[in-house]
Design an enzyme around this catalytic site. Structure first.
Site, PDB file in Angstrom:
ATOM      1  N   SER A 261      60.869  27.431 -87.366  1.00 12.49           N
ATOM      2  CA  SER A 261      60.581  27.950 -85.980  1.00 12.49           C
ATOM      3  C   SER A 261      61.380  26.995 -85.041  1.00 12.49           C
ATOM      4  O   SER A 261      62.586  26.966 -84.915  1.00 12.49           O
ATOM      5  CB  SER A 261      59.114  28.204 -85.408  1.00 12.49           C
ATOM      6  OG  SER A 261      59.087  29.304 -84.385  1.00 12.49           O
TER       7      SER A 261
ATOM      8  N   ASP B  47      63.181  29.841 -91.215  1.00 13.26           N
ATOM      9  CA  ASP B  47      62.766  31.050 -90.203  1.00 13.26           C
ATOM     10  C   ASP B  47      63.106  30.559 -88.734  1.00 13.26           C
ATOM     11  O   ASP B  47      62.124  30.441 -87.960  1.00 13.26           O
ATOM     12  CB  ASP B  47      61.627  31.735 -90.380  1.00 13.26           C
ATOM     13  CG  ASP B  47      61.587  32.977 -89.937  1.00 13.26           C
ATOM     14  OD1 ASP B  47      62.790  33.824 -89.973  1.00 13.26           O
ATOM     15  OD2 ASP B  47      60.616  33.726 -89.424  1.00 13.26           O
TER      16      ASP B  47
ATOM     17  N   HIS C 155      56.411  34.948 -90.516  1.00 14.30           N
ATOM     18  CA  HIS C 155      56.983  33.810 -90.039  1.00 14.30           C
ATOM     19  C   HIS C 155      56.652  32.685 -90.811  1.00 14.30           C
ATOM     20  O   HIS C 155      57.348  31.854 -91.205  1.00 14.30           O
ATOM     21  CB  HIS C 155      56.618  33.744 -88.675  1.00 14.30           C
ATOM     22  CG  HIS C 155      57.224  32.986 -87.663  1.00 14.30           C
ATOM     23  ND1 HIS C 155      58.711  32.613 -87.908  1.00 14.30           N
ATOM     24  CD2 HIS C 155      57.051  31.868 -87.058  1.00 14.30           C
ATOM     25  CE1 HIS C 155      59.176  31.649 -86.965  1.00 14.30           C
ATOM     26  NE2 HIS C 155      58.065  31.234 -86.499  1.00 14.30           N
TER      27      HIS C 155
END
Length: 632
Positions: free
Chosen positions: A215, A243, A330
């Protein structure tokens, strides 16, 4: 009282930020006007006035903030843009701390704390510069002791005798999100300072450093590598973005986000690539040398479970169920990477022009001639096929299917079924239904696999490709093929009233991704009756079919299936049946798929010499597409 004061302070700070951005915009416009007037009055020769110089100096002071040895940080373009409407300065290093936790096989549980520019902390630790070094870092609202970071650390130490450094920036990862976004820049530079210090004082080879971030942490790795390259003329070995965060990063300047220039090799796993308006949290934009899109990169298998089922799995905990629904896609990125470290199953991904072509079996996988990198491994071993060479291309998109639950890795098979073009087959005609298959390998047999994901109208003489996954079967020596006839209750064109459904098959070809071999099993143009398995085996030669004639008008019409697609769309958005967050995104796909089918009917219409009324929407679609762009 204290909480109220903190709330008031945060509101005042946000108001100050908004006022500051307004002042900057006004000053920017005023400065641009002054420059244009100077150009006009001096025949385009720019002569800065004292007023414009003063404005530019004030603008730089307002738009830039410096933190000593960690450098200066601007909130001007490209850090402020339409894709990042709020741009903050990072928190001061005095307020925001970064911690570097070292784990090795000598201390797999109890950490050694490495301190910036503290040689004694390195000397007293178990750090060994001759070994591979991994830097792991988290994303928004997380910390360095997160369970997934500890799992990844453990798997790495099982894999090899490494230095594993967890970068903890808890004091900077909290809300508001825009502030955490800004903090990643300073955290990345802090990490770069530690790497430069270790290179100088411990002779660390930076090409043996691999930064893995999830992230916002993916962009932290990007800033770390960018600082080493742009400020110190050094280069990091590898960055893996799990991601990378999308809000405030997608479509921004490469300087603002993770990109291939940040390290010698950059690979990215995209798992939550839907827009933020559809609750997507990850970056879909290609950001590395290799960009992996498991299951298409937007919705992961196992993450579209019905809300009621998710609530049941969380034992009625609504908060946990909501977090799982919103964050499941996610989180899958680091779950895939963790499994890839020690899995015997290779996460073999295939380069393909699009996810749709890959899912429909139109890509050849590892059989592509002249390109040894047409397939690669997602996760830990993504760099192995390059054998240390710098990648020649950037933003190569690779696709892979995963299982719904752990273990996520699966073995991919591309199945090709060629239906017979014999006279008997054409007299029988096409039918609507499903093909199922059981693959028989040396290790085990697969479960019954449904090849086509939705009921399809199959026509004689045509070739159909499918993608499917199984466990490790070993060498596949035969296959059991099953035909299932399926009429549509509201479509008489799919009914058989006086004859039995039969499907004549010429051959079945099976290719396992990751192996440059294709197995051909002859069906000898024999008929397959509904729900009666028939085994096909390898033979040295099979009768060759004529070239695929393409879809007929009837086949294109039946495979469009507007009634079935409409029912599927209704089921997707029904909150009692499916996850509505993922389901809403499917409606557009239904209509775009129907449009594509209508376009495919063009050749059939022309072959049949049909004339369609101008009011027919199909005719309008075909005409608009056939004209193409206007030429002057």
């Amino acid at each position: 009282m204290k909480s109220r004061n903190r709330y008031s302070t945060s509101v005042i700070k946000l108001s100050q930020d908004i006022v500051l951005m307004s002042v900057l915009l006004i000053m920017s416009d005023h400065s641009a006007k002054m420059s244009s007037q100077a150009c006009l009055s001096h025949n385009h020769q720019v002569t800065p006035t004292l007023e414009s110089r003063s404005l530019n100096l004030d603008r730089r002071r307002i738009l830039q903030q410096c933190f000593g040895k960690f450098g200066c940080y601007s909130v001007d373009h490209p850090w402020f843009s339409s894709h990042r409407p709020l741009s903050f300065f990072p928190k001061s290093p005095k307020v925001m701390k970064s911690y570097f936790f070292l784990y090795t096989r000598h201390n797999p549980i109890h950490l050694n704390l490495l301190k910036l520019e503290d040689a004694r902390s390195v000397q007293m630790s178990h750090f060994d510069p001759s070994k591979m070094t991994f830097i792991l870092t988290h994303g928004y609202f997380e910390h360095g002791h997160a369970a997934w970071l500890q799992r990844m650390k453990t798997e790495l130490l099982v894999n090899g005798d490494y230095n594993v450094i967890i970068l903890d920036w808890l004091t900077g990862s909290g809300p508001p999100y825009s502030q955490a976004t800004a903090n990643t820049r300073l955290i990345g530079v802090m990490g770069g300072h530690l790497m430069a210090f270790l290179k100088t004082h411990a002779n660390l080879d930076l090409y043996k450093v691999h930064c893995i971030g999830h992230s916002l942490g993916a962009h932290v790795c990007g800033y770390l590598g960018s600082y080493l390259k742009n400020d110190l003329q050094l280069e990091l070995g590898r960055i893996t973005g799990l991601d990378p965060a999308e809000p405030n990063f997608e479509f921004t300047d490469p300087l603002v986000r993770l990109d291939p220039s940040d390290a010698y090799f950059v690979d990215v796993i995209h798992t939550d690539g839907n827009p933020i308006t559809k609750m997507g949290l990850g970056l879909f934009q290609p950001s590395g040398h290799l960009d992996f899109y498991p299951n298409g990169g937007k919705v992961m298998y196992g993450c579209d479970a019905p809300m009621m089922k998710t609530l049941e799995q969380e034992h009625g905990n609504m908060a946990a169920a909501f977090r799982r629904v919103v964050g499941c896609n996610h989180f899958r990125a680091y779950e895939y990477f963790i499994e890839s470290i020690n899995s015997k199953c290779p996460f073999t991904a295939v380069e393909c022009p699009s996810w749709e072509k890959f899912a429909s079996g139109e890509c050849n996988g590892c059989l592509t001639d002249g390109d040894p990198y047409s397939c690669d491994y997602m996760g830990f071993y993504a760099f192995t096929k390059l054998k240390g060479k710098r990648p020649e291309k950037e933003n190569r998109a690779l696709f892979i299917l995963t299982a719904e639950n752990e273990p996520f890795c699966a073995y991919h098979y591309r199945v090709t079924i060629k239906l017979s073009d014999t006279k008997e087959s054409f007299i029988q005609g096409g039918d609507r239904g499903n093909f199922l298959m059981v693959l028989n390998g040396d290790n085990q047999a697969s479960t019954r696999l449904q090849l086509n994901k939705q009921e399809t109208f199959f026509e004689p003489g045509r070739t159909y490709h499918f993608m499917t996954t199984t466990g490790d079967l070993g060498h596949v020596h035969s296959a059991d093929l099953i035909w299932e006839y399926a009429l549509h209750p509201f479509n008489p064109l799919t009914w058989r009233l006086r004859s039995e459904s039969r499907m004549f098959v010429n051959r079945v070809e099976i290719e396992q991704f990751g192996h440059k071999h294709k197995h051909t099993f002859c069906a000898q143009d024999k008929p397959f009756l509904p729900k009666k398995p028939k085994r096909v085996i390898w033979r040295p030669t099979c009768r060759e079919n004529a070239p695929d004639p393409g879809s007929s008008f009837l086949g294109s019409l039946l495979n469009a299936d507007p009634i079935g697609n409409a029912q599927q769309a209704i089921n997707f958005v029904n909150p009692l049946n499916m996850n509505p967050l993922n389901g809403l995104a499917s409606i557009t796909g239904v209509f775009s798929g129907f449009r594509a089918t209508m376009l495919n009917m063009g050749p059939s219409l022309r072959r049949m010499g049909l004339t369609v009324m101008r009011s027919d929407p199909v005719r309008r679609i075909l005409e608009s597409e056939s004209k193409g762009p206007e030429t002057p």
